[in-house]
Structures are given as structure tokens and as C-alpha cells.
Design an enzyme around this catalytic site. Structure first.
Site, short mmCIF file in Angstrom:
data_model
loop_
_atom_site.label_atom_id
_atom_site.label_comp_id
_atom_site.label_asym_id
_atom_site.label_seq_id
_atom_site.Cartn_x
_atom_site.Cartn_y
_atom_site.Cartn_z
N ASP A 83 42.87 35.99 38.48
CA ASP A 83 41.59 35.31 38.70
C ASP A 83 41.12 34.65 37.40
O ASP A 83 41.20 35.24 36.33
CB ASP A 83 40.56 36.37 39.17
CG ASP A 83 39.24 35.77 39.56
OD1 ASP A 83 39.23 34.64 40.09
OD2 ASP A 83 38.21 36.43 39.35
N GLY A 206 31.37 34.64 43.13
CA GLY A 206 30.01 35.15 42.97
C GLY A 206 29.43 35.71 44.25
O GLY A 206 28.21 35.71 44.46
N ASN A 227 35.50 36.19 46.94
CA ASN A 227 35.71 36.99 45.73
C ASN A 227 34.52 37.91 45.47
O ASN A 227 33.37 37.45 45.43
CB ASN A 227 35.85 36.06 44.52
CG ASN A 227 37.16 35.30 44.52
OD1 ASN A 227 37.93 35.37 45.46
ND2 ASN A 227 37.40 34.56 43.45
ZN LIG Z 1 34.76 33.47 39.83
#
Ligand SMILES: [Zn+2]
Length: 296
Positions: A83, A206, A227
Site C-alpha cells: 500500500d 481513508g 482500504n
Molecule cells: Zn491510502
């Protein structure tokens, strides 16, 4: 079961109109709990290692190999994803280690440089069967693409995807990173517009700041990979804090580590059930902004 490539997990979910939870790992306890939660929900899952997590551990290999081993023994489809990598070297290290997918984040680069480097990274990754997620540059707001007021333009998103050949796109639709309150307001109409404009799965970053019903609505509007990092850290740390407060004489890290790990597992299962219910399912979730999660 053996590791499942990220592209398979994402493609199946997208075809079924479901969301996929992609959870950030901090340490090995997170990885264990994320897989246990996915098994409890009977849902596929993506474990993510961020560049910051690599920096915390000093290198990708130790935490990367641990995650690959844990995901490779999961009873559900599971993959390991890199990520927010801002360097090509880290992408190469991830591919070399056997991670199935990466997010190359060139969003801090000027637009043309982001397009050029992302395209190069994507070509290199595709030669190695590595799936690539990327992100447009800063659109507005002082915190860049993840500021609450930043928005991805559907036309620009389509041009970026076409010019780079990426497999998935992180978009700015109202969330920001590391939110401690769950009151982000998503632009659902924009999600649908971007989905219609680009031919690749969309990624919501987020997501910890998004109330449950809005996560469901985001998937319905066209979001596929969701995510989640901060929410698990909140749950983990709250449980550790409770344990240490109740047992101030504790010295064995396993004593509070297990509390943190056991707190993450049901939260992962809960979130995966929410995201994986599919577009046609009736979701019983609370009202917008309600504190639904078992945190503090
Ligand atoms: Zn991110």
C-alpha cells in the site's frame, strides 16, 4: 488454501457488485486477526503493508514474509498487497517477495511525471503478473488527494487510466486518511460518475472515517476495494489500553497483544460482512454518523 492473487479477489467482487476489505497490517498480530476475521465472515480479504509499515519494521521482507505465510494458510481467499509505495524500489522489492499487488503512489509528483512513472511501473509489474493500483495527483486541498475537499475529476481519471494502464484507481470522493471520527461525507454521485468513466475497479482510501451505511452505499455506487487502517488501530489500541489499565502489573506483551488481536477479529468480520453483502442485499446498518463500531 494457497494465496489468491489480488486481481482474482477484486475481479470476483466487482463482477458480483461486492466490496473487498483491504486492511492495513501494523504487526503480525494484525495479520493474524485480519485473517481470523475474514474466516469468521467467510469472506475474501486483502492484507496491506504500507510504506510507513515497512519503515516501522525497517524492511519489507520480515513483515511481508509473515503476512504471506499467514495469508497463505487462510481458510478463505487472501492476498498481500503493498500500500502507498512512493518509490519504484519498494514496488520491485514487493514483486520480488511474491506480493500479488502494489499501489504505486505518485500523487505527489507533477501530473505528467505521475503518468510517466506510473505507466513505467505498471508495464514492469504486468510483466510479472503484479496487479497495480495508482492514484491521480493533487486536485485540491492542502492535504492533497486525501483532503476531505479533494475530488477526482471523472474525465481526468479516465485519461489517467488510459495513459498508464493501471488495474485500479484510488479516488478522492470525500474521505481523508487517519480519521478518528466516522463522519466523512462521501460524494456518491461522483463515485458513480467515475465508475462509469473508467473501466477499472475503484479504491476508497481513508474508509475508517466513513459511517457503516455510507460504506455500503459507496460499494453500491461502484467502489470495489475499501482500504481500512485507522479503524483497526483504534480497536486494537483501545483493547490494549483497557487491559493495561485493568492489569497495571502486566509485563508480558502477549498478555495485552492477545487483547488487541482478539478485538480486531470481530471488527474485521463485521466490516467484511458489511462490504461483501452485495448490491442487492438489504443491509441492516445504523443511521449515518451513528457510532456503530465497538470502540472505546
Ligand atoms: Zn491510502
Amino acid at each position: 488454501m494457497p494465496l489468491t492473487p489480488t486481481h482474482q479477489i477484486i475481479a470476483s467482487a466487482r463482477a458480483a457488485g461486492r466490496g473487498v476489505g483491504a486492511f492495513n497490517v501494523a504487526g503480525i498480530e494484525h495479520a493474524e486477526a485480519i485473517v481470523a476475521g475474514a474466516e469468521a465472515a467467510g469472506a475474501p480479504v486483502v492484507l496491506q503493508i504500507s510504506e510507513n509499515c515497512v519503515a516501522y519494521h525497517g524492511a519489507l521482507a520480515p513483515i511481508g514474509r509473515a503476512c504471506l505465510a499467514i495469508a497463505g494458510q487462510a481458510g478463505v481467499p487472501a492476498s498481500v498487497h503493498l500500500d502507498h509505495a512512493s518509490t519504484v524500489e519498494l514496488v520491485e522489492a514487493a514483486a520480488g517477495l511474491g506480493l500479488a499487488s502494489v499501489m504505486y503512489d505518485g500523487s505527489r509528483l507533477p501530473y505528467q511525471d505521475n503518468v510517466r512513472v506510473t505507466a513505467e511501473v505498471t508495464r514492469w509489474c504486468h510483466q510479472r503478473d503484479v496487479w497495480v493500483e495508482a492514484e491521480l495527483g493533487e486536485i485540491g486541498g492542502k492535504d492533497g488527494v486525501h483532503a476531505p475537499d479533494a475530488r477526482t475529476d471523472p474525465g481526468e481519471a479516465a485519461r489517467f487510466v488510459a495513459a498508464t494502464g493501471v488495474d485500479a484507481l484510488a479516488v478522492a470522493v470525500g474521505t481523508s486518511h487517519a480519521m478518528l471520527t466516522r463522519d466523512a461525507v462521501l460524494d456518491l454521485g461522483l463515485i458513480a460518475s467515475i465508475r462509469d468513466a473508467v473501466g477499472v475497479p475503484l479504491v476508497l482510501h481513508g474508509s475508517s472515517g466513513v459511517p457503516d451505511p455510507d460504506l455500503v452505499a459507496a460499494v453500491r455506487a461502484g467502489m470495489t476495494k475499501v482500504n481500512i487502517a485507522t479503524q483497526l488501530n483504534r480497536v486494537f489500541t483501545a483493547a490494549v489500553r483497557r487491559t493495561l489499565s485493568a492489569e497495571p502489573a502486566t509485563v508480558d506483551p502477549r498478555r495485552y497483544g492477545v487483547a488487541g488481536r482478539d478485538a480486531i477479529t470481530p471488527e474485521v468480520a463485521r466490516l467484511l460482512r458489511l462490504l461483501g453483502a452485495g448490491v442487492d442485499s438489504r443491509i441492516r446498518a445504523g443511521g449515518a454518523g451513528e457510532p456503530l463500531s465497538p470502540v472505546e
